[in-house]
Scaffold this active site. Structure first.
Site, PDB file in Angstrom:
ATOM      1  N   GLU A  72       0.819  -1.207   0.000  1.00  0.00           N
ATOM      2  CA  GLU A  72       0.000   0.000   0.000  1.00  0.00           C
ATOM      3  C   GLU A  72       0.857   1.262   0.000  1.00  0.00           C
ATOM      4  O   GLU A  72       0.534   2.244  -0.666  1.00  0.00           O
ATOM      5  CB  GLU A  72      -0.941  -0.003   1.208  1.00  0.00           C
ATOM      6  CG  GLU A  72      -2.063  -1.025   1.126  1.00  0.00           C
ATOM      7  CD  GLU A  72      -3.030  -0.738  -0.011  1.00  0.00           C
ATOM      8  OE1 GLU A  72      -3.091   0.406  -0.474  1.00  0.00           O
ATOM      9  OE2 GLU A  72      -3.732  -1.673  -0.449  1.00  0.00           O
TER      10      GLU A  72
ATOM     11  N   TYR B  98      -5.685   6.414   5.206  1.00  0.00           N
ATOM     12  CA  TYR B  98      -5.993   5.439   4.159  1.00  0.00           C
ATOM     13  C   TYR B  98      -5.246   4.127   4.390  1.00  0.00           C
ATOM     14  O   TYR B  98      -5.839   3.047   4.347  1.00  0.00           O
ATOM     15  CB  TYR B  98      -5.649   5.979   2.767  1.00  0.00           C
ATOM     16  CG  TYR B  98      -5.620   4.857   1.765  1.00  0.00           C
ATOM     17  CD1 TYR B  98      -6.811   4.305   1.286  1.00  0.00           C
ATOM     18  CD2 TYR B  98      -4.416   4.272   1.364  1.00  0.00           C
ATOM     19  CE1 TYR B  98      -6.799   3.225   0.425  1.00  0.00           C
ATOM     20  CE2 TYR B  98      -4.397   3.195   0.501  1.00  0.00           C
ATOM     21  CZ  TYR B  98      -5.592   2.674   0.026  1.00  0.00           C
ATOM     22  OH  TYR B  98      -5.575   1.590  -0.811  1.00  0.00           O
TER      23      TYR B  98
ATOM     24  N   ASP C  12      -9.444   4.885  -1.840  1.00  0.00           N
ATOM     25  CA  ASP C  12      -8.338   5.424  -2.624  1.00  0.00           C
ATOM     26  C   ASP C  12      -8.902   6.079  -3.877  1.00  0.00           C
ATOM     27  O   ASP C  12     -10.111   6.277  -4.009  1.00  0.00           O
ATOM     28  CB  ASP C  12      -7.327   4.325  -2.957  1.00  0.00           C
ATOM     29  CG  ASP C  12      -7.894   3.262  -3.899  1.00  0.00           C
ATOM     30  OD1 ASP C  12      -9.107   3.311  -4.224  1.00  0.00           O
ATOM     31  OD2 ASP C  12      -7.117   2.379  -4.324  1.00  0.00           O
TER      32      ASP C  12
END
Length: 348
Positions: free
Chosen positions: A45, A128, A146
């Protein structure tokens, strides 16, 4: 909109069409009871925040081969990690990566916290990423939003507010579809839908498993969502890069720890400013007395500005530099690698 039916359709599509990614275990329907490694989820990520899957994948494979656990990464020297990160951009993320790895290793026994709140408390780990790791690695019903998910939400609900002002509304809409059932797969199904079907310019609506619920498709122009405000023109800057050689060696410097490309090895440069440098100004800022020759220039784009670097090359000596063989320059940040290659090619 029927949230339950939409979720069922999208998860069924994901079970059959999920992307095969280096860091992914796969849909729960195919591998029941197999949980994803939080380290691999977190690392992927962070890498994907500013690049694409094809570009990030070889970096991910090299990182996990060299540092298979978060504790192994935490024990590495900063310079080694920075060099391995070169080409992924945003070197502050590499510094944050190390800070987070060391917090997990030193404060949590090498085990990632299993809640969104616990993950948010780690250094360098934003909202996030915390939500993504909590959902994908620990099956927590978090709201993972996202750019792909923003695009899907803007089209499903035909949101007229342009980005970036629409971000809060899009996150609220995404939250309405989060449930306790398969939250990790749900997050990844939305990401995959945005990446492979609900594309930015040419959405494949005829292949979309939830097209029946799409309000933007009903308008006849789904590609016009999300709405966007006009982008501001990026300012342009000028600088000089100095390629000082000593046989097969090239002089490098370590940039200050904070700021753009902080802590990275780099070519010596002038300051970067709005006005172009004259030949006299460029020579006056050279890092050492030498027969400096102008050998061209390169252009480079950063997120917030573009840059023209004039290239000056010389053979000679200098104090306070790090001499590196030409073959080892691939670890430089892309702007300096581009400059070095151009200058060394022009005077071979």
């Amino acid at each position: 909109m029927n949230p339950e039916a939409l979720r069922a359709r999208l998860l069924a599509w994901y079970d059959g069409q999920a992307r095969d990614l280096a860091w992914r275990v796969g849909p729960a329907g195919g591998r029941v009871g197999v949980r994803q490694d939080p380290y691999r989820v977190w690392l992927s990520e962070v890498m994907l925040q500013q690049t694409t899957v094809p570009h990030a994948t070889p970096y991910f494979l090299k990182f996990t081969a060299r540092w298979p656990t978060v504790s192994a990464l935490a024990a590495e020297h900063d310079g080694e990690v920075m060099a391995a990160w070169a080409g992924l951009g945003y070197y502050a993320r590499a510094r944050n990566l190390l800070a987070c790895a060391r917090a997990v290793a030193n404060d949590h026994g090498g085990v990632f916290p299993d809640t969104e709140e616990g993950l948010r408390a780690l250094p360098g780990l934003g909202p996030y990423t915390a939500a993504a790791v909590a959902a994908i690695a620990f099956d927590q019903p978090t709201n993972v939003v996202d750019g792909n998910v923003e695009r899907v939400m803007s089209r499903l609900f035909a949101v007229e507010t342009p980005l970036p002002d629409a971000k809060r509304e899009l996150k609220r809409l995404a939250q309405t579809l989060v449930a306790d059932d398969r939250p990790g797969d749900w997050a990844q199904s939305l990401m995959d839908l945005g990446a492979t079907i609900c594309k930015p310019k040419s959405p494949l609506c005829d292949r979309c498993p939830v097209a029946v619920y799409c309000a933007a498709l009903a308008t006849g122009a789904p590609e016009t969502y999300p709405r966007r405000t006009a982008k501001a023109v990026r300012p342009h800057r000028h600088g000089v890069a100095y390629i000082l050689t000593k046989g097969d060696l090239v002089a490098l410097v370590r940039r200050p720890p904070k700021g753009l490309l902080g802590g990275m090895l780099a070519l010596p440069t002038s300051d970067w400013r709005a006005a172009a440098y004259t030949d006299g100004e460029a020579r006056a800022e050279a890092p050492a007395p030498a027969d400096w020759r102008h050998v061209g220039e390169v252009e480079h784009g950063f997120t917030h500005f573009t840059l023209t670097l004039k290239l000056y090359r010389a053979e000679g000596q200098a104090d306070g530099v790090i001499w590196s063989p030409r073959r080892d320059l691939d670890g430089l940040p892309s702007v300096f690698l581009k400059a070095a290659r151009a200058a060394l090619t022009n005077l071979l």
